[in-house]
Write a protein that holds these residues in place. Sequence first.
Motif, PDB file in Angstrom:
ATOM      1  N   PHE A  43       0.963  -1.250   0.054  1.00 43.83           N
ATOM      2  CA  PHE A  43      -0.010   0.001   0.062  1.00 43.83           C
ATOM      3  C   PHE A  43       0.885   1.087  -0.087  1.00 43.83           C
ATOM      4  O   PHE A  43       2.001   1.128   0.490  1.00 43.83           O
ATOM      5  N   ILE A  44       0.456   2.472  -0.449  1.00 40.30           N
ATOM      6  CA  ILE A  44       1.364   3.629  -0.523  1.00 40.30           C
ATOM      7  C   ILE A  44       1.095   4.444   0.692  1.00 40.30           C
ATOM      8  O   ILE A  44      -0.419   4.416   1.241  1.00 40.30           O
ATOM      9  N   MET A  45       1.877   4.793   1.423  1.00 40.68           N
ATOM     10  CA  MET A  45       1.808   5.680   2.879  1.00 40.68           C
ATOM     11  C   MET A  45       1.995   7.060   2.398  1.00 40.68           C
ATOM     12  O   MET A  45       3.210   7.518   2.159  1.00 40.68           O
ATOM     13  N   PRO A  46       1.040   8.233   2.735  1.00 45.13           N
ATOM     14  CA  PRO A  46       1.199   9.398   2.301  1.00 45.13           C
ATOM     15  C   PRO A  46       2.350   9.864   3.688  1.00 45.13           C
ATOM     16  O   PRO A  46       2.470   9.174   4.554  1.00 45.13           O
ATOM     17  N   ASP A 104     -12.094  15.513   2.800  1.00 48.22           N
ATOM     18  CA  ASP A 104     -11.301  16.222   1.879  1.00 48.22           C
ATOM     19  C   ASP A 104      -9.942  15.439   1.965  1.00 48.22           C
ATOM     20  O   ASP A 104      -9.288  15.159   1.073  1.00 48.22           O
ATOM     21  N   TYR A 105      -9.569  15.072   3.045  1.00 47.33           N
ATOM     22  CA  TYR A 105      -8.193  14.207   3.070  1.00 47.33           C
ATOM     23  C   TYR A 105      -8.456  12.696   2.523  1.00 47.33           C
ATOM     24  O   TYR A 105      -7.561  12.345   1.877  1.00 47.33           O
ATOM     25  N   PHE A 106      -9.614  11.963   2.593  1.00 46.10           N
ATOM     26  CA  PHE A 106     -10.036  10.812   1.908  1.00 46.10           C
ATOM     27  C   PHE A 106      -9.717  11.186   0.538  1.00 46.10           C
ATOM     28  O   PHE A 106      -9.073  10.469  -0.212  1.00 46.10           O
ATOM     29  N   LEU A 107     -10.314  12.329  -0.185  1.00 44.44           N
ATOM     30  CA  LEU A 107     -10.348  12.553  -1.399  1.00 44.44           C
ATOM     31  C   LEU A 107      -8.936  12.721  -1.840  1.00 44.44           C
ATOM     32  O   LEU A 107      -8.355  12.280  -2.928  1.00 44.44           O
ATOM     33  N   HIS A 108      -8.007  13.409  -1.102  1.00 41.68           N
ATOM     34  CA  HIS A 108      -6.823  13.662  -1.465  1.00 41.68           C
ATOM     35  C   HIS A 108      -5.888  12.584  -1.574  1.00 41.68           C
ATOM     36  O   HIS A 108      -5.161  12.494  -2.507  1.00 41.68           O
ATOM     37  N   CYS A 109      -6.094  11.859  -0.497  1.00 42.58           N
ATOM     38  CA  CYS A 109      -5.216  10.604  -0.594  1.00 42.58           C
ATOM     39  C   CYS A 109      -5.594   9.475  -1.773  1.00 42.58           C
ATOM     40  O   CYS A 109      -4.790   9.140  -2.418  1.00 42.58           O
ATOM     41  N   HIS A 110      -7.077   9.554  -2.063  1.00 43.54           N
ATOM     42  CA  HIS A 110      -7.158   8.687  -3.242  1.00 43.54           C
ATOM     43  C   HIS A 110      -6.600   9.132  -4.430  1.00 43.54           C
ATOM     44  O   HIS A 110      -6.088   8.769  -5.399  1.00 43.54           O
ATOM     45  N   ARG A 111      -6.864  10.467  -4.646  1.00 38.90           N
ATOM     46  CA  ARG A 111      -6.214  11.327  -5.920  1.00 38.90           C
ATOM     47  C   ARG A 111      -4.743  11.309  -6.013  1.00 38.90           C
ATOM     48  O   ARG A 111      -4.406  10.839  -7.006  1.00 38.90           O
ATOM     49  N   GLU A 112      -4.060  11.517  -4.616  1.00 42.65           N
ATOM     50  CA  GLU A 112      -2.557  11.382  -4.818  1.00 42.65           C
ATOM     51  C   GLU A 112      -1.999  10.021  -4.844  1.00 42.65           C
ATOM     52  O   GLU A 112      -0.954   9.839  -5.549  1.00 42.65           O
ATOM     53  N   TYR A 113      -2.682   9.187  -3.986  1.00 45.10           N
ATOM     54  CA  TYR A 113      -2.012   7.783  -3.887  1.00 45.10           C
ATOM     55  C   TYR A 113      -2.489   6.723  -4.566  1.00 45.10           C
ATOM     56  O   TYR A 113      -2.092   5.400  -4.319  1.00 45.10           O
ATOM     57  N   GLY A 114      -3.748   6.718  -4.951  1.00 46.07           N
ATOM     58  CA  GLY A 114      -4.381   5.769  -5.551  1.00 46.07           C
ATOM     59  C   GLY A 114      -5.315   4.923  -4.681  1.00 46.07           C
ATOM     60  O   GLY A 114      -5.875   5.194  -3.631  1.00 46.07           O
ATOM     61  N   ASP A 115      -5.560   3.708  -5.435  1.00 47.66           N
ATOM     62  CA  ASP A 115      -6.775   2.594  -4.528  1.00 47.66           C
ATOM     63  C   ASP A 115      -6.168   1.958  -3.270  1.00 47.66           C
ATOM     64  O   ASP A 115      -7.183   1.320  -2.648  1.00 47.66           O
ATOM     65  N   PHE A 116      -4.793   1.830  -3.010  1.00 43.32           N
ATOM     66  CA  PHE A 116      -4.588   1.045  -1.960  1.00 43.32           C
ATOM     67  C   PHE A 116      -3.727   2.087  -0.938  1.00 43.32           C
ATOM     68  O   PHE A 116      -2.471   2.190  -1.371  1.00 43.32           O
ATOM     69  N   VAL A 117      -3.971   2.703   0.089  1.00 49.63           N
ATOM     70  CA  VAL A 117      -3.466   3.613   0.905  1.00 49.63           C
ATOM     71  C   VAL A 117      -3.365   3.372   2.442  1.00 49.63           C
ATOM     72  O   VAL A 117      -4.299   2.555   2.919  1.00 49.63           O
ATOM     73  N   HIS A 118      -2.070   3.349   2.878  1.00 48.29           N
ATOM     74  CA  HIS A 118      -1.689   2.846   4.194  1.00 48.29           C
ATOM     75  C   HIS A 118      -1.698   4.190   5.052  1.00 48.29           C
ATOM     76  O   HIS A 118      -0.802   4.863   4.848  1.00 48.29           O
ATOM     77  N   LEU A 119      -2.581   4.518   6.019  1.00 46.80           N
ATOM     78  CA  LEU A 119      -2.598   5.401   7.003  1.00 46.80           C
ATOM     79  C   LEU A 119      -2.388   4.863   8.361  1.00 46.80           C
ATOM     80  O   LEU A 119      -2.705   3.714   8.369  1.00 46.80           O
ATOM     81  N   LYS A 120      -1.956   5.885   9.288  1.00 46.56           N
ATOM     82  CA  LYS A 120      -1.754   5.275  10.768  1.00 46.56           C
ATOM     83  C   LYS A 120      -2.562   6.033  11.638  1.00 46.56           C
ATOM     84  O   LYS A 120      -2.490   7.379  11.583  1.00 46.56           O
TER      85      LYS A 120
END
Length: 450
Positions: free
Chosen positions: A7-10, A31-47
Amino acid sequence: MSCNHNFIMPPKDPIIGFLSGHILGLSKRLDYFLHCHREYGDFVHLKIASLNVLMVSDPEAVNYVLKKNTKNYTKNTPAYKVVESVTGKGVFTQSEKPWLKLRKVSQPFFSNKQTENWERIVESVCADFLENCKEISTKGDEVNFSPKMTQYALRVLGETIFDKDLGEHVEVFDQHLGKLIDITNKVITQKLSLNLISKMKQKREFKLAVENLERLITTFIEEAKTKEHNPERNMIHAFLDAPFEVDHQFLLDQVKTMIFAGHETTSTVLSWALHFLSIHPEWQERLCKEIEEVFSDGDIRASKLDELVELEMFTNETMRLYPPAWSFARRALEDDDILGHQIKKGDVVSISPYLLHHDERYWEDPFIFNPMRFTREETEKRHPVSFLPFGLGPRACIGEKLSRMEMKMLLSTLIRNFRLIPSKKVEVVMEQVLTLRPLNGVHLSLEKRD
Ligand code: HEM
């Protein structure tokens, strides 16, 4: 930017990120969900501190988590724990065996056998609503329709599931429940905040609001016990007959669950639908024509609502833009692999219908209102999981059929009898809380049709 689990981690929050992970970003919510999806794609790793939250926005991957390998994913997540503190242990929040036994008792209340009963109820509740609208149009007042949608949904729920006319209690119920939902919204947001004093105050208010609601439901349960036993119409009676031990708290939890899951969702969709109707007079005329064709003798009957194909498209487009359940999550019971992306036992998988519904790969100009996306031809071209207002798999919404019927009955009654005029004074703005609702409600005036 780093990569883990495939997964990609912002980047984490610059100041407190080493401790709290992406908590500040997440507090911006959509807004952050949209940002993460737009910038990092379908598989995003958040902590969130040490918790791994894996945002999955690929329809096949969503299908895998909610349907194909659903047994590996439970609702034991932080957000569902907050919901559980309101509803207690009901069919909405429980997982595995405890969930299955609750679902078995609840399911018959949503089966085809109930259709005729629902039809009778939505017709009668809408007849009262129509009378109220006639008064509003005669006075020429501008009125906030959102509380009316909440009261409508509560009345339908009370009569269809608990065989109880909530008419006289609707306002008190709405007041306690509304307060509780407001606090729950705050608690969910506060969970992502570090302000301890404010958190403690929320906790006190929250406890008081739960107590108030439970006191009201207790009178309601006691009354049900004195009424003629009817386990096919009254879910309290069905639970009293269940083949397991049932105490008072258990009954409270089941009633709270149904009310919580079933009224704010339907009422916010209705509020948004009224808003879209009012700003799209061309759709009002188009839908009125369809309603007059289907009900050529003048009476709107719930048994024929399925013939209103364009009204269904309109409602779907409303739920696409503002899905009440805009995000939900699951926790992995065991390590897993989702389309080549690794999940570890205990990780939380976050799924957002809002992101799927605004993904340009499936929806052209996704922020524009256009019910024509839901013609049969257009729908067949799309991935079925790109539209997910009621969830998917064994944990999909139990109340979809009922809520679709009640929404169509109310909308067709209103459209057939009135033109909806938007307010010039109160702007409609989206508020992101548990659901996505219009912040100040939807204010309209009504003009009687000939
Ligand atoms: C427009 C209206 C509604 C929407 C958009 C909606 C949406 C949803 C969604 C997305 C889920 C699945 C959540 C997840 O997978 O984590 C769900 C579950 C559920 N909904 Fe609804 N809902 C609506 C109306 C209703 C109504 C009217 C009722 C009851 C009368 C209801 C009762 C439930 C229950 C009990 C569950 C949990 C089912 C289970 O886990 O077995 N909902 N709903």
